[in-house]
Scaffold this motif. Structure first.
Motif, PDB file in Angstrom:
ATOM      1  N   SER A  86       0.805  -1.223   0.000  1.00  0.00           N
ATOM      2  CA  SER A  86       0.000   0.000   0.000  1.00  0.00           C
ATOM      3  C   SER A  86       0.840   1.277   0.000  1.00  0.00           C
ATOM      4  CB  SER A  86      -0.925   0.010   1.215  1.00  0.00           C
ATOM      5  OG  SER A  86      -0.174  -0.108   2.404  1.00  0.00           O
ATOM      6  N   HIS A 137      -2.944  -6.192   3.336  1.00  0.00           N
ATOM      7  CA  HIS A 137      -3.780  -7.146   2.603  1.00  0.00           C
ATOM      8  C   HIS A 137      -3.738  -6.963   1.088  1.00  0.00           C
ATOM      9  CE1 HIS A 137      -5.340  -7.575   6.641  1.00  0.00           C
ATOM     10  NE2 HIS A 137      -6.059  -8.595   6.266  1.00  0.00           N
ATOM     11  N   GLY A 138      -2.820  -6.172   0.576  1.00  0.00           N
ATOM     12  CA  GLY A 138      -2.803  -5.836  -0.841  1.00  0.00           C
ATOM     13  C   GLY A 138      -2.575  -6.990  -1.793  1.00  0.00           C
ATOM     14  N   GLU A 147      -9.610  -1.265  -4.538  1.00  0.00           N
ATOM     15  CA  GLU A 147      -9.479   0.136  -4.129  1.00  0.00           C
ATOM     16  C   GLU A 147      -8.075   0.708  -4.314  1.00  0.00           C
ATOM     17  OE1 GLU A 147      -9.742  -2.433  -0.348  1.00  0.00           O
ATOM     18  OE2 GLU A 147     -10.760  -2.332  -2.249  1.00  0.00           O
ATOM     19  N   ASP A 148      -7.088  -0.137  -4.621  1.00  0.00           N
ATOM     20  CA  ASP A 148      -5.727   0.343  -4.859  1.00  0.00           C
ATOM     21  C   ASP A 148      -5.538   0.652  -6.337  1.00  0.00           C
ATOM     22  OD1 ASP A 148      -5.104  -0.039  -2.186  1.00  0.00           O
ATOM     23  OD2 ASP A 148      -4.213  -2.013  -2.518  1.00  0.00           O
ATOM     24  N   ARG A 187      -6.279  -5.664  -4.564  1.00  0.00           N
ATOM     25  CA  ARG A 187      -7.410  -4.916  -3.980  1.00  0.00           C
ATOM     26  C   ARG A 187      -7.943  -3.919  -5.007  1.00  0.00           C
ATOM     27  NH1 ARG A 187      -7.087  -3.079   1.787  1.00  0.00           N
ATOM     28  NH2 ARG A 187      -6.977  -1.069   0.750  1.00  0.00           N
TER      29      ARG A 187
END
Length: 140
Positions: free
Chosen positions: A13, A49-50, A106-107, A104
């Motif tokens: 992240s 958690h990426g 959202e990344d 993810r």
């Protein structure tokens, strides 16, 4: 069995700092036992958690090898930019720019000029975290 030294924590992240200047400094760090044939130079402990979508979870030890005999596209790699590091999946690597992603949604993909980065290593193995202690068993 051989020992692979844990060089620090890894993140997908955000960029993180790590000192990899000498193998002598690495030898002062805690270590993990891995199969003697493994090519890993050092390990990092994943802290976000990426990369969960490819089976890499917080607490897993990532075994980092200096090179890969296979193409790196689609594989998790350790990237260095201006002295900081990031673990992401290499989705496009070319002489102009490189693109690195996570699993993810959202990344956002990270697109960097090729001249400003170096792929330092490839994730060549994962050691899962045990419920009550550090990682200790290799996944083939």
């Amino acid at each position: 069995m051989k020992h692979v030294f844990i060089a620090g924590d890894a993140y997908s992240s955000h960029f993180f700092e790590m000192d990899l200047e000498s193998d002598e400094e690495l030898s002062l760090l805690p270590s993990l036992r891995v199969a003697s044939y493994h090519t890993a130079r050092f390990a990092l402990i994943m802290r976000d958690h990426g990369l969960a979508g490819i089976g890499i979870f917080p607490g897993n030890a990532l075994l980092i090898s200096d090179y890969s005999l296979e193409p790196i596209i689609g594989r998790p790699v350790l990237v260095r930019q201006e002295g900081q590091f990031l673990v992401r999946i290499a989705t496009d690597v070319n002489p102009v720019e490189c693109c690195f992603t996570t699993t993810r949604k959202e990344d956002s993909p990270l697109i960097l000029p090729s001249e400003n980065i170096r792929i330092v290593g490839v994730i060549s193995g994962i050691l899962p975290r045990e419920d009550d202690g550090p990682p200790s068993a290799a996944i083939p």
